[in-house]
Design a protein around this motif. Structure first.
Motif, PDB file in Angstrom:
ATOM      1  N   VAL A 131       0.807  -1.220   0.000  1.00 41.66           N
ATOM      2  CA  VAL A 131       0.000   0.000   0.000  1.00 41.66           C
ATOM      3  C   VAL A 131       0.849   1.283   0.000  1.00 41.66           C
ATOM      4  O   VAL A 131       0.812   2.059  -0.961  1.00 41.66           O
ATOM      5  CB  VAL A 131      -0.990  -0.006   1.185  1.00 41.66           C
ATOM      6  N   PHE A 132       1.596   1.514   1.060  1.00 42.04           N
ATOM      7  CA  PHE A 132       2.291   2.805   1.224  1.00 42.04           C
ATOM      8  C   PHE A 132       3.371   3.014   0.157  1.00 42.04           C
ATOM      9  O   PHE A 132       3.325   3.981  -0.622  1.00 42.04           O
ATOM     10  CB  PHE A 132       2.890   2.884   2.642  1.00 42.04           C
ATOM     11  N   GLY A 133       4.306   2.086   0.093  1.00 44.45           N
ATOM     12  CA  GLY A 133       5.387   2.229  -0.883  1.00 44.45           C
ATOM     13  C   GLY A 133       4.899   2.028  -2.300  1.00 44.45           C
ATOM     14  O   GLY A 133       5.285   2.769  -3.217  1.00 44.45           O
ATOM     15  N   GLY A 134       4.039   1.041  -2.489  1.00 42.52           N
ATOM     16  CA  GLY A 134       3.549   0.710  -3.831  1.00 42.52           C
ATOM     17  C   GLY A 134       2.775   1.857  -4.455  1.00 42.52           C
ATOM     18  O   GLY A 134       3.010   2.229  -5.613  1.00 42.52           O
ATOM     19  N   LEU A 135       1.863   2.433  -3.691  1.00 45.38           N
ATOM     20  CA  LEU A 135       1.048   3.528  -4.238  1.00 45.38           C
ATOM     21  C   LEU A 135       1.893   4.771  -4.495  1.00 45.38           C
ATOM     22  O   LEU A 135       1.682   5.488  -5.481  1.00 45.38           O
ATOM     23  CB  LEU A 135      -0.109   3.861  -3.291  1.00 45.38           C
ATOM     24  N   THR A 136       2.848   5.027  -3.606  1.00 41.24           N
ATOM     25  CA  THR A 136       3.699   6.212  -3.809  1.00 41.24           C
ATOM     26  C   THR A 136       4.551   6.038  -5.063  1.00 41.24           C
ATOM     27  O   THR A 136       4.616   6.932  -5.915  1.00 41.24           O
ATOM     28  CB  THR A 136       4.609   6.438  -2.582  1.00 41.24           C
ATOM     29  N   ALA A 137       5.178   4.878  -5.182  1.00 43.36           N
ATOM     30  CA  ALA A 137       6.031   4.637  -6.357  1.00 43.36           C
ATOM     31  C   ALA A 137       5.191   4.681  -7.633  1.00 43.36           C
ATOM     32  O   ALA A 137       5.599   5.278  -8.635  1.00 43.36           O
ATOM     33  CB  ALA A 137       6.719   3.279  -6.219  1.00 43.36           C
ATOM     34  N   ARG A 138       4.015   4.081  -7.585  1.00 45.02           N
ATOM     35  CA  ARG A 138       3.170   4.085  -8.789  1.00 45.02           C
ATOM     36  C   ARG A 138       2.741   5.510  -9.142  1.00 45.02           C
ATOM     37  O   ARG A 138       2.751   5.896 -10.304  1.00 45.02           O
ATOM     38  CB  ARG A 138       1.944   3.196  -8.573  1.00 45.02           C
ATOM     39  N   GLY A 139       2.395   6.288  -8.131  1.00 45.67           N
ATOM     40  CA  GLY A 139       1.962   7.667  -8.374  1.00 45.67           C
ATOM     41  C   GLY A 139       3.051   8.494  -9.041  1.00 45.67           C
ATOM     42  O   GLY A 139       2.780   9.265  -9.962  1.00 45.67           O
ATOM     43  N   PHE A 140       4.276   8.325  -8.597  1.00 45.82           N
ATOM     44  CA  PHE A 140       5.370   9.095  -9.211  1.00 45.82           C
ATOM     45  C   PHE A 140       5.709   8.560 -10.604  1.00 45.82           C
ATOM     46  O   PHE A 140       5.858   9.329 -11.549  1.00 45.82           O
ATOM     47  CB  PHE A 140       6.606   9.099  -8.296  1.00 45.82           C
ATOM     48  N   LEU A 141       5.805   7.244 -10.722  1.00 42.25           N
ATOM     49  CA  LEU A 141       6.187   6.674 -12.028  1.00 42.25           C
ATOM     50  C   LEU A 141       5.103   6.889 -13.078  1.00 42.25           C
ATOM     51  O   LEU A 141       5.395   6.904 -14.273  1.00 42.25           O
ATOM     52  CB  LEU A 141       6.508   5.175 -11.876  1.00 42.25           C
ATOM     53  N   ALA A 142       3.864   7.088 -12.642  1.00 45.64           N
ATOM     54  CA  ALA A 142       2.773   7.311 -13.600  1.00 45.64           C
ATOM     55  C   ALA A 142       2.947   8.638 -14.339  1.00 45.64           C
ATOM     56  O   ALA A 142       2.306   8.870 -15.365  1.00 45.64           O
ATOM     57  CB  ALA A 142       1.429   7.293 -12.871  1.00 45.64           C
ATOM     58  N   GLN A 143       3.833   9.500 -13.829  1.00 55.30           N
ATOM     59  CA  GLN A 143       4.029  10.806 -14.463  1.00 55.30           C
ATOM     60  C   GLN A 143       5.027  10.761 -15.618  1.00 55.30           C
ATOM     61  O   GLN A 143       5.289  11.762 -16.268  1.00 55.30           O
ATOM     62  CB  GLN A 143       4.485  11.819 -13.413  1.00 55.30           C
ATOM     63  N   VAL A 144       5.613   9.571 -15.838  1.00 54.52           N
ATOM     64  CA  VAL A 144       6.549   9.423 -16.957  1.00 54.52           C
ATOM     65  C   VAL A 144       6.109   8.239 -17.816  1.00 54.52           C
ATOM     66  O   VAL A 144       5.412   7.345 -17.341  1.00 54.52           O
ATOM     67  CB  VAL A 144       8.002   9.178 -16.461  1.00 54.52           C
ATOM     68  N   GLU A 145       6.555   8.272 -19.063  1.00 62.06           N
ATOM     69  CA  GLU A 145       6.240   7.131 -19.928  1.00 62.06           C
ATOM     70  C   GLU A 145       7.440   6.201 -19.909  1.00 62.06           C
ATOM     71  O   GLU A 145       8.500   6.539 -20.441  1.00 62.06           O
ATOM     72  CB  GLU A 145       5.961   7.626 -21.343  1.00 62.06           C
ATOM     73  N   LEU A 146       7.261   5.056 -19.266  1.00 57.60           N
ATOM     74  CA  LEU A 146       8.385   4.117 -19.154  1.00 57.60           C
ATOM     75  C   LEU A 146       8.328   3.126 -20.304  1.00 57.60           C
ATOM     76  O   LEU A 146       7.559   2.170 -20.254  1.00 57.60           O
ATOM     77  CB  LEU A 146       8.321   3.371 -17.830  1.00 57.60           C
ATOM     78  N   VAL A 147       9.139   3.368 -21.325  1.00 65.23           N
ATOM     79  CA  VAL A 147       9.158   2.419 -22.439  1.00 65.23           C
ATOM     80  C   VAL A 147      10.184   1.329 -22.131  1.00 65.23           C
ATOM     81  O   VAL A 147      11.131   1.569 -21.366  1.00 65.23           O
ATOM     82  CB  VAL A 147       9.526   3.127 -23.769  1.00 65.23           C
ATOM     83  N   PRO A 148       9.994   0.144 -22.695  1.00 68.16           N
ATOM     84  CA  PRO A 148      10.981  -0.915 -22.455  1.00 68.16           C
ATOM     85  C   PRO A 148      12.383  -0.433 -22.814  1.00 68.16           C
ATOM     86  O   PRO A 148      12.576   0.213 -23.846  1.00 68.16           O
ATOM     87  CB  PRO A 148      10.516  -2.038 -23.393  1.00 68.16           C
ATOM     88  N   GLY A 149      13.319  -0.719 -21.926  1.00 73.51           N
ATOM     89  CA  GLY A 149      14.701  -0.296 -22.167  1.00 73.51           C
ATOM     90  C   GLY A 149      15.046   1.063 -21.593  1.00 73.51           C
ATOM     91  O   GLY A 149      16.220   1.450 -21.573  1.00 73.51           O
ATOM     92  N   ALA A 150      14.044   1.796 -21.115  1.00 75.92           N
ATOM     93  CA  ALA A 150      14.318   3.098 -20.479  1.00 75.92           C
ATOM     94  C   ALA A 150      15.240   2.854 -19.282  1.00 75.92           C
ATOM     95  O   ALA A 150      15.159   1.815 -18.620  1.00 75.92           O
ATOM     96  CB  ALA A 150      13.017   3.730 -20.017  1.00 75.92           C
TER      97      ALA A 150
END
Ligand code: NAP
Length: 340
Positions: A132-151
């Motif tokens: 919950v705590f770490g997962g949601l925070t990490a997802r919230g921040f990473l959702a602001q970038v487009e992570l393409v394979p190999g990034a």
């Protein structure tokens, strides 16, 4: 409960009534929560430079506003408000309470449209709550970038609650992940999917020639001034933790450099949590647990978290409650107390 700010000794176990339920609320009988960096900050009022006043609004000026800490829970739905349609008593769930806190208790409540999801079938409550705590925070921040394979992604503080989640989520998105942690946590971070690990006690990432598409700072020692040169053109610096000057400068930096610099994260949703649950059930997301404490060891749990070196999550186990105490107007399946 804690009635004054300060050290771990201020947190004690007391008897209180369960939270009252509104029409849209879900009452959860809590089995597990975590003692997080947020609990440490709320209790000690140790917040990054310049954020004291802002934090006081949320956590209280003279005395704590929310006496029961705990931002996350895993447990069983005990009762639901009359308008709740998505959950029913007996459902096993995990939920983020966020700034409302209240998870370090036998009962906690969350709105049905809040960040609440069913518990992963393949995890115990003690493991599930770590999503919950770490997962949601990490997802919230990473959702602001487009992570393409190999990034290429650099996670600073890769062995903490947020960092260990960020490593796993970035890896799942196909990124090439580098984690920064101390040498003792190298194996852990590698096992979470990091392709490379940098030991911050022996190596300084800023003196290397390697560059990254995304840098996630979960420690607070990688502001743009220090790591901006490590970002590829169009890259992003995600400041999970930052002081007020860095927060204020972020939008201007983004405009001037063409690199995203952000210290903000959106409100976590039920969909975000369900995403993590699906990942966990598919075997792509692992619970990272450090020590587990029982509720009556709460002060010791805070003391341990205060050390700043926990690996992933510190779990707080809430013992099964005594059936007689389900009282206070709280029978399974009924609304215990009218809305506040
Ligand atoms: N913006 C938000 O919404 C938000 C949400 C959640 C958390 N936060 C903040 O984000 C930060 C991280 O939270 P967390 O829950 O992940 O904390 P945490 O679990 O307490 O992080 C502990 C980790 O920090 C690492 N660490 C300490 N010093 C380090 C250094 N110099 N270099 C690299 N790693 C270092 C440690 O790794 P080693 O022992 O391996 O060095 C340890 O594993 C906290 O400050 C928290 O307040 C912000």
């Amino acid at each position: 409960m804690y009635r004054r700010f300060g050290g771990p000794e201020n947190v004690q176990v007391e008897q209180v009534l369960p939270p009252s339920l509104g029409a849209d609320d879900v009452l959860i009988r809590v089995r597990a929560s975590t003692v997080s960096a947020a609990d440490h900050r709320a209790r000690s009022r140790e917040v990054p430079r310049g954020l004291g006043l802002l934090a006081a609004f949320g956590i209280g000026v003279v005395r704590p506003k929310r006496r029961v800490l705990g931002m996350d829970v895993a447990g069983v739905v005990e009762a639901v408000g009359e308008d709740v349609t998505r959950f029913e008593p007996g459902d096993e769930v995990i939920a983020m309470l966020g700034a409302a806190f209240g998870g370090h208790a036998e009962y906690a409540k969350v709105r049905q449209d809040g960040a609440i999801a069913r518990k992963p079938r393949n995890m115990t409550s003690e493991d599930a709550v770590t999503l919950v705590f770490g997962g949601l925070t990490a997802r919230g921040f990473l959702a602001q970038v487009e992570l393409v394979p190999g990034a290429t992604v650099l996670v600073n503080g890769a062995s903490g609650a947020v960092g260990s989640a960020a490593v796993q989520l970035a890896k799942h998105a196909g990124a090439h992940v580098t984690g920064i942690c101390s040498g003792g946590n190298r194996e852990l971070v590698t096992s979470l999917g990091a392709d490379r690990v940098i030991d911050h006690t022996t190596d300084d990432v800023t003196s290397s020639a390697d560059t990254y598409d995304v840098i996630v700072d979960c420690v607070g020692n990688a502001p743009f001034e220090r790591v901006g040169h490590l970002l590829n053109p169009g890259g992003a610096l995600l400041l999970v933790i930052a002081d007020l000057p860095a927060i204020l400068r972020a939008p201007l930096r983004s405009r001037r450099t063409g690199k995203l610099v952000t210290a903000t994260v959106g409100k976590p949703t039920a969909e975000d949590l369900a995403f993590l649950v699906d990942l966990a059930e598919a075997g792509h997301y692992r619970a990272v647990r450090d020590r587990t404490f029982d509720l009556d060891e709460i002060a010791a749990a805070h003391r341990f978290v205060d050390g700043g070196r926990k690996r992933g999550n510190v779990v707080l186990r809430i013992a099964a409650h005594h059936p007689d105490r389900a009282g206070a107007g709280c029978r399974p399946g009924t609304v215990p107390v009218v809305a506040e």
